[in-house]
Structure formats: C-alpha cells, structure tokens
Scaffold this motif. Structure first.
Motif, mmCIF file in Angstrom:
data_model
loop_
_atom_site.group_PDB
_atom_site.id
_atom_site.type_symbol
_atom_site.label_atom_id
_atom_site.label_comp_id
_atom_site.label_asym_id
_atom_site.label_seq_id
_atom_site.Cartn_x
_atom_site.Cartn_y
_atom_site.Cartn_z
ATOM 1 N N SER A 187 5.655 -5.861 -6.988
ATOM 2 C CA SER A 187 4.799 -4.755 -7.260
ATOM 3 C C SER A 187 5.059 -4.056 -8.726
ATOM 4 C CB SER A 187 4.892 -3.508 -6.394
ATOM 5 O OG SER A 187 6.168 -2.861 -6.363
ATOM 6 N N THR A 238 4.236 -0.831 -10.953
ATOM 7 C CA THR A 238 3.791 0.554 -11.082
ATOM 8 C C THR A 238 3.909 1.102 -12.510
ATOM 9 O OG1 THR A 238 4.825 0.970 -8.754
ATOM 10 C CG2 THR A 238 4.292 3.018 -10.401
ATOM 11 N N ASN A 294 -2.926 -5.764 -4.394
ATOM 12 C CA ASN A 294 -3.788 -4.384 -3.589
ATOM 13 C C ASN A 294 -3.455 -3.476 -4.890
ATOM 14 O OD1 ASN A 294 -4.237 -5.576 -0.881
ATOM 15 N ND2 ASN A 294 -1.982 -5.474 -0.964
ATOM 16 N N ARG A 296 -3.230 0.808 -5.777
ATOM 17 C CA ARG A 296 -3.191 2.045 -5.414
ATOM 18 C C ARG A 296 -3.019 3.017 -6.663
ATOM 19 N NH1 ARG A 296 0.894 0.410 -1.189
ATOM 20 N NH2 ARG A 296 -0.374 0.758 0.971
ATOM 21 N N THR A 354 -0.620 6.797 -0.969
ATOM 22 C CA THR A 354 -0.917 5.858 0.091
ATOM 23 C C THR A 354 -1.488 6.694 1.139
ATOM 24 O OG1 THR A 354 1.346 6.732 0.771
ATOM 25 C CG2 THR A 354 1.478 5.111 -0.605
ATOM 26 N N TYR A 381 -9.111 5.628 0.735
ATOM 27 C CA TYR A 381 -9.516 4.662 -0.448
ATOM 28 C C TYR A 381 -10.701 3.791 0.397
ATOM 29 C CZ TYR A 381 -5.212 5.018 -3.289
ATOM 30 O OH TYR A 381 -4.155 5.258 -4.012
ATOM 31 N N ASP A 431 -5.337 2.792 3.151
ATOM 32 C CA ASP A 431 -4.336 3.347 2.346
ATOM 33 C C ASP A 431 -4.251 2.610 0.993
ATOM 34 O OD1 ASP A 431 -3.428 0.912 3.240
ATOM 35 O OD2 ASP A 431 -1.244 1.803 3.984
ATOM 36 N N LYS A 432 -4.957 1.703 0.669
ATOM 37 C CA LYS A 432 -4.892 1.078 -0.663
ATOM 38 C C LYS A 432 -6.225 0.367 -0.780
ATOM 39 C CE LYS A 432 -2.645 -2.842 1.725
ATOM 40 N NZ LYS A 432 -2.212 -2.200 2.963
ATOM 41 N N GLN A 461 -7.725 -2.922 -0.706
ATOM 42 C CA GLN A 461 -6.895 -4.031 -0.587
ATOM 43 C C GLN A 461 -7.512 -5.222 -1.159
ATOM 44 O OE1 GLN A 461 -8.196 -3.526 3.760
ATOM 45 N NE2 GLN A 461 -6.079 -4.274 4.039
ATOM 46 N N ASN A 495 -0.442 1.401 -9.357
ATOM 47 C CA ASN A 495 0.466 0.533 -8.596
ATOM 48 C C ASN A 495 -0.258 -0.759 -8.073
ATOM 49 O OD1 ASN A 495 1.415 0.007 -5.538
ATOM 50 N ND2 ASN A 495 3.042 0.060 -7.074
ATOM 51 N N SER A 513 0.309 -4.059 -5.899
ATOM 52 C CA SER A 513 1.334 -4.786 -5.066
ATOM 53 C C SER A 513 0.828 -6.131 -4.683
ATOM 54 C CB SER A 513 1.385 -3.947 -3.690
ATOM 55 O OG SER A 513 0.653 -3.789 -3.083
#
Length: 170
Positions: free
Chosen positions: A18, A20, A48, A50, A60, A64, A86-87, A89, A149, A151
């Motif tokens: 990931s 950030t 993904n 965020r 998180t 979204y 939560d993201k 995708q 972020n 990932s």
C-alpha cells in the motif's frame, strides 16, 4: 501562465502492498491531478483507493460509491458499480511487469461543505493483454481530505511514481 502546478512527486523503489500520501491537498486548489505509473514483479490485481482525512487517518467507513468501465483487448468490455463500500474498489487498473498508468482528478478534497469526487482514466496490461479504464467515484462523507491511500490486491507494487498537481481555475 499554466493552469497546472506541479506540487510533489513520490517514488517507490521497493515492494509495497500500500501507499499512503498525506498532506497532498490544501485549500490552495479545488481540483488536483495525480499521475501514477506503476509496475509489479508479477501482477497486482487491481488498486483500491481510499482518502486520508486532515487528521492523517485513512477513511475506511462505508461511504464510497464508484462506477467503472473496463475495455479489454482480448475480451468484451464491462462495467461495474458499487455503493456504500469501504473503499473505491479496483480503482486503478491492474499492474504487472509491463506496467500501467492512471490519471486521477480529485475535486473539492478540503471543502467540508461538498463531497470529494474523483474521476480517473488510464491503461495497463493483464497478462500481456491491454486494458483501458474510466472510473468515477465519490466519498459521501463531508470532511477535509488531504491525502490518498492506495492498496494493491494479490501482490506488491515494486516500482511507482506518483506526481501531484494543483489545477488552477480562473
């Protein structure tokens, strides 16, 4: 005078699952452009996205929504959408040894009276087969967003460059 202002560049030269980046966005611009070039040793099956709030925390919660078009050189194109995730995708293509490129436009990140919106487009490969992506997303939380972020699914990204620009609107 250019409306595009170079702000920062981050380079990754070792395997990471990931990335950030904080303190990218300020009140200086309403629109930001991120240009990402990345490659993985084998295949990172999707990135993904965020957002990071002004406290430095990755958001998180399930706020979204996203829609995506994928054009494939070796198969039928497809569209997908998700809500209340939560993201965002698969918001960044597939990265393999041939690499991939994505451009993101992020709107209103620090404006706490508006949702943070993002549009992206780019290209990559999957097992040597070309892919193109067009994506739109929204963070439905009203908060000051100052970073991102990413990932990666299935594998690490080994080489990456992320350039951030502010887009001046006159």
């Amino acid at each position: 005078m250019s409306n595009l202002r170079f702000l920062s560049e981050t380079n990754i030269s070792s395997a990471v699952s990931s990335i950030t980046l904080t303190d990218l966005f300020t009140d200086d611009f309403d629109i930001y452009k991120l240009v990402i070039t990345a490659q993985a040793v084998s295949t990172a099956n999707g990135a993904n996205l965020r957002f990071v709030n002004s406290a430095g925390t990755v958001v998180t919660n399930s706020s979204y929504d996203r829609a995506m078009y994928i054009g494939r050189a070796n198969a039928v194109a497809s569209t997908t959408a998700t809500e209340n995730s939560d993201k965002l995708q698969f918001f960044g293509g597939v990265y393999d040894p041939e690499g991939g490129n994505m451009i993101y436009y992020i709107f209103n990140p620090t404006n706490t009276s508006a949702h943070t919106l993002v549009m992206s487009e780019g290209s990559s490969t999957d097992g040597g087969n070309g892919r193109v992506y067009q994506q739109k997303g929204v963070l439905k939380e009203l908060s000051s967003i100052t970073g991102v972020n990413f990932s990666f699914n299935d594998d690490d990204v080994d080489v990456a460059s992320i350039k951030c620009y502010g887009v001046r609107v006159d």
